[in-house]
Design an enzyme around this catalytic site. Structure first.
Site, PDB file in Angstrom:
ATOM      1  N   GLY A 282       0.785  -1.229   0.000  1.00 15.50           N
ATOM      2  CA  GLY A 282       0.000   0.000   0.000  1.00 15.50           C
ATOM      3  C   GLY A 282       0.818   1.280   0.000  1.00 15.50           C
ATOM      4  O   GLY A 282       0.346   2.320   0.473  1.00 15.50           O
TER       5      GLY A 282
ATOM      6  N   LEU B 136     -10.576  -7.692 -12.726  1.00 14.98           N
ATOM      7  CA  LEU B 136     -11.988  -7.351 -12.530  1.00 14.98           C
ATOM      8  C   LEU B 136     -12.767  -7.733 -13.789  1.00 14.98           C
ATOM      9  O   LEU B 136     -12.273  -7.577 -14.909  1.00 14.98           O
ATOM     10  CB  LEU B 136     -12.128  -5.859 -12.251  1.00 14.98           C
ATOM     11  CG  LEU B 136     -11.479  -5.412 -10.937  1.00 14.98           C
ATOM     12  CD1 LEU B 136     -11.428  -3.897 -10.848  1.00 14.98           C
ATOM     13  CD2 LEU B 136     -12.223  -5.998  -9.731  1.00 14.98           C
TER      14      LEU B 136
ATOM     15  N   ASN C 283      -5.876   2.477 -12.699  1.00 16.12           N
ATOM     16  CA  ASN C 283      -4.888   1.510 -12.215  1.00 16.12           C
ATOM     17  C   ASN C 283      -3.500   2.110 -12.404  1.00 16.12           C
ATOM     18  O   ASN C 283      -3.299   2.946 -13.282  1.00 16.12           O
ATOM     19  CB  ASN C 283      -4.998   0.214 -13.018  1.00 16.12           C
ATOM     20  CG  ASN C 283      -4.010  -0.839 -12.565  1.00 16.12           C
ATOM     21  OD1 ASN C 283      -3.801  -1.036 -11.356  1.00 16.12           O
ATOM     22  ND2 ASN C 283      -3.367  -1.509 -13.502  1.00 16.12           N
TER      23      ASN C 283
ATOM     24  N   HIS D 292       0.488   0.946 -13.210  1.00 15.24           N
ATOM     25  CA  HIS D 292       1.281  -0.194 -13.672  1.00 15.24           C
ATOM     26  C   HIS D 292       2.756   0.215 -13.714  1.00 15.24           C
ATOM     27  O   HIS D 292       3.080   1.289 -14.227  1.00 15.24           O
ATOM     28  CB  HIS D 292       0.815  -0.635 -15.063  1.00 15.24           C
ATOM     29  CG  HIS D 292       1.592  -1.803 -15.565  1.00 15.24           C
ATOM     30  ND1 HIS D 292       1.397  -3.078 -15.069  1.00 15.24           N
ATOM     31  CD2 HIS D 292       2.603  -1.895 -16.456  1.00 15.24           C
ATOM     32  CE1 HIS D 292       2.249  -3.904 -15.663  1.00 15.24           C
ATOM     33  NE2 HIS D 292       2.988  -3.216 -16.506  1.00 15.24           N
TER      34      HIS D 292
ATOM     35  N   GLU E 264       5.882   6.295  -9.226  1.00 14.07           N
ATOM     36  CA  GLU E 264       4.466   5.916  -9.049  1.00 14.07           C
ATOM     37  C   GLU E 264       3.822   6.813  -8.000  1.00 14.07           C
ATOM     38  O   GLU E 264       2.688   7.265  -8.148  1.00 14.07           O
ATOM     39  CB  GLU E 264       4.356   4.450  -8.608  1.00 14.07           C
ATOM     40  CG  GLU E 264       4.808   3.453  -9.644  1.00 14.07           C
ATOM     41  CD  GLU E 264       4.621   2.013  -9.183  1.00 14.07           C
ATOM     42  OE1 GLU E 264       3.603   1.708  -8.545  1.00 14.07           O
ATOM     43  OE2 GLU E 264       5.514   1.190  -9.461  1.00 14.07           O
TER      44      GLU E 264
END
Ligand code: GRF
Length: 220
Positions: free
Chosen positions: A16, A97, A111, A113, A178
């Site tokens: 996380g 999903l 999302n 990646h 990120e």
């Protein structure tokens, strides 16, 4: 400008650290958003602890506890609806999903990646880029569609790959970026600055002209 912060729900499976970067950006009011719930399909995921420490509702919904994928997804959707979630962010969420879930939040699922999509999709983006021998890799935030890491691209960050890099060193360099681009993507969405045209995302943001990177450099 929105009146209330965008209500964001985050799905995780692990540490996380991306979740943390989003929580921090919201708390520091750098972005007009609020993380209202966190769901993990892994009960012991450290991200759940991060959420609780920040006073955010945290739910462990282990996928093995559900007879079908549909039931698992419905359990997540129930949590998201209970919290009036407007945008769903996958942050190290390691389950695919189905169209059933995607339809419930059409165009409202992002999302992250750890590669420059469409190169190196799948679970080992950093390792695959390292093995291939590219001289740049990076990370991508994209809207989620029915494919694997195939949805419209919102923002990318590029990092160099050095000859002496281990896969772990490259992964750490990518992860640092990120943490910068995911909050930015959410900010742009929350401020209504993203427009989906076909599979292209048009972004209302300043242009970076004359930007090119070379690795190795063009001169010594
Ligand atoms: C990140 O590298 C993300 O790109 C990938 O899984 C990792 C999750 O890391 N999908 P964390 O749980 O956010 O620390």
């Amino acid at each position: 400008m929105r009146e209330a912060p965008l209500r964001v729900g985050i799905l995780i499976s692990g540490s996380g650290s991306n979740l943390q970067s989003i929580i921090d950006a919201c708390e520091q009011q750098k972005i007009p958003a609020q993380v209202v719930c966190v769901v993990s399909n892994v009960a012991g995921a450290f991200g759940l602890e991060r959420a609780r420490r920040a006073g955010i509702a945290a739910y462990a919904l282990p996928h093995q506890d559900y007879a079908t994928r549909r039931e698992f997804e419905n359990a997540i959707l129930a949590v998201l609806r209970d919290h009036d979630v407007e945008l769903v962010c996958l942050a190290g969420f390691m389950r695919l999903l189905t169209p059933h879930f995607l339809a419930a939040y059409l165009g409202r699922i992002m999302n992250i990646h750890p590669a420059l999509l469409p190169s190196f999709p799948g679970t080992h983006g950093q390792r695959d880029a390292h093995r291939y021998g590219v001289r740049f890799s990076g990370c991508t935030v994209h809207f989620v569609d029915e494919g694997t890491d195939s949805g419209p691209v919102i923002i990318q960050a590029v990092v160099p790959v050095y000859d002496e890099d281990t896969p772990e060193e490259l992964a750490a360099r990518i992860l640092a970026q990120e943490h910068r681009i995911y909050p930015r993507a959410i900010q742009l969405y929350a401020e209504g600055r993203l427009e989906l045209r076909g599979r292209r995302v048009h972004v209302k943001a300043p242009r970076c002209d004359d930007l090119a990177l070379h690795n190795p450099p063009l001169t010594d």
